[in-house]
Motif scaffolding. Structure first.
Motif, PDB file in Angstrom:
ATOM      1  N   VAL A 189       0.683  -1.170   0.082  1.00  0.00           N
ATOM      2  CA  VAL A 189      -0.060   0.022  -0.069  1.00  0.00           C
ATOM      3  C   VAL A 189       0.754   1.283   0.161  1.00  0.00           C
ATOM      4  N   MET A 190       0.582   2.150  -1.121  1.00  0.00           N
ATOM      5  CA  MET A 190       1.553   3.228  -1.022  1.00  0.00           C
ATOM      6  C   MET A 190       1.598   4.147   0.142  1.00  0.00           C
ATOM      7  N   PRO A 191       2.688   4.263   0.671  1.00  0.00           N
ATOM      8  CA  PRO A 191       2.889   5.280   1.920  1.00  0.00           C
ATOM      9  C   PRO A 191       2.738   6.686   1.441  1.00  0.00           C
ATOM     10  N   ASN A 192       3.112   7.639   2.459  1.00  0.00           N
ATOM     11  CA  ASN A 192       3.147   9.027   2.027  1.00  0.00           C
ATOM     12  C   ASN A 192       4.637   9.421   1.687  1.00  0.00           C
ATOM     13  N   SER A 193       4.966   8.588   0.859  1.00  0.00           N
ATOM     14  CA  SER A 193       6.434   8.766   0.286  1.00  0.00           C
ATOM     15  C   SER A 193       6.553   7.873  -1.023  1.00  0.00           C
ATOM     16  N   PRO A 194       7.504   7.971  -1.949  1.00  0.00           N
ATOM     17  CA  PRO A 194       7.611   7.182  -3.151  1.00  0.00           C
ATOM     18  C   PRO A 194       8.273   5.846  -2.591  1.00  0.00           C
ATOM     19  N   VAL A 195       7.952   4.848  -3.493  1.00  0.00           N
ATOM     20  CA  VAL A 195       8.353   3.278  -3.234  1.00  0.00           C
ATOM     21  C   VAL A 195       9.356   3.028  -4.375  1.00  0.00           C
ATOM     22  N   SER A 196      10.482   2.782  -3.869  1.00  0.00           N
ATOM     23  CA  SER A 196      11.546   2.550  -4.969  1.00  0.00           C
ATOM     24  C   SER A 196      12.367   1.349  -4.833  1.00  0.00           C
ATOM     25  N   ASN A 197      11.764   0.273  -4.071  1.00  0.00           N
ATOM     26  CA  ASN A 197      12.386  -1.009  -3.647  1.00  0.00           C
ATOM     27  C   ASN A 197      11.990  -2.378  -4.318  1.00  0.00           C
TER      28      ASN A 197
END
Length: 210
Positions: A189-197
């Motif tokens: 679930v997308m947090p309040n920041s980008p996901v790059s992993n």
């Protein structure tokens, strides 16, 4: 007596100009709100503040201002996981009949990205190979070619941002090019920041006999 009656009528009728019967007209600093879907929105006009609740469509500051007084409505605090902007929030009371600002909020959204390894050209023909990644059915697709990698390794990012709180799920479309690719950290679930992993690892499919 007649003069008093006329003055009272004028004051009621002309709320956007100086009252003819002494004193200054009072104006409510107010407006409309759109898409306030989370808690926490606070607006400010100088030292005067107002909290705007979830699903509110209007707002009004508690203190009225005199005719000719400048106002400047700003977002003091954004709602959780949202960003809000103000249109028509600056001016001088009395310049228009009433003060009507517009506050519009949008959900935060962030880029989903990661790294791919093992995406090499065909070992026999040396032709470039392509792997297509999908983010669910509506999150877009991205095609990565071996030409865009260095020794099979490269970075990728989906072009469609994911809203905070929205689920994402990265899968590999069957490449049909003798590569077997697996995804790690591809769901969440997308947090309040980008996901790059997000990690995609490709290996050469074993040769088939016959």
């Amino acid at each position: 007596m007649k003069f008093s009656y006329v003055c009272t009528a004028a004051a009621l009728a002309l709320t956007a100009v100086l009252a003819a019967c002494g004193g200054k007209a009072q104006f409510t600093v107010q407006g409309s709100a759109v898409n306030v879907n989370s808690t926490g929105l606070v607006l400010a006009n100088g030292s005067d503040t107002v909290s705007v609740p979830v699903a509110a469509t209007t707002f009004a500051f508690p203190k009225q201002i005199d005719y000719g007084t400048d106002y400047n409505i700003v977002v003091q605090k954004n709602p959780d996981n949202m960003q809000c902007s103000v249109a028509g929030g600056q001016g001088s009371a009395g310049h228009t009949v009433s003060i009507q600002a517009l506050v519009t909020c949008v959900q935060n959204s962030y880029i989903l990205s990661g790294q791919i390894t093992g995406l090499t050209p065909d070992p026999v023909t040396k032709a470039a190979r392509t792997v297509t990644l999908l983010n669910g059915s509506t999150g877009g697709a991205i095609a990565i070619t071996s030409d865009a990698t260095t020794n099979g390794t490269g970075d990728f990012a989906f072009g469609i941002a994911v809203y905070t709180g929205q689920a994402y799920g990265v899968t590999v479309q069957d490449p049909k090019n003798n590569l077997i690719c697996t995804v790690t950290n591809g769901t969440g679930v997308m947090p309040n920041s980008p996901v790059s992993n997000v990690l995609v690892n490709c290996t050469q499919a074993p040769a088939t006999s016959g």
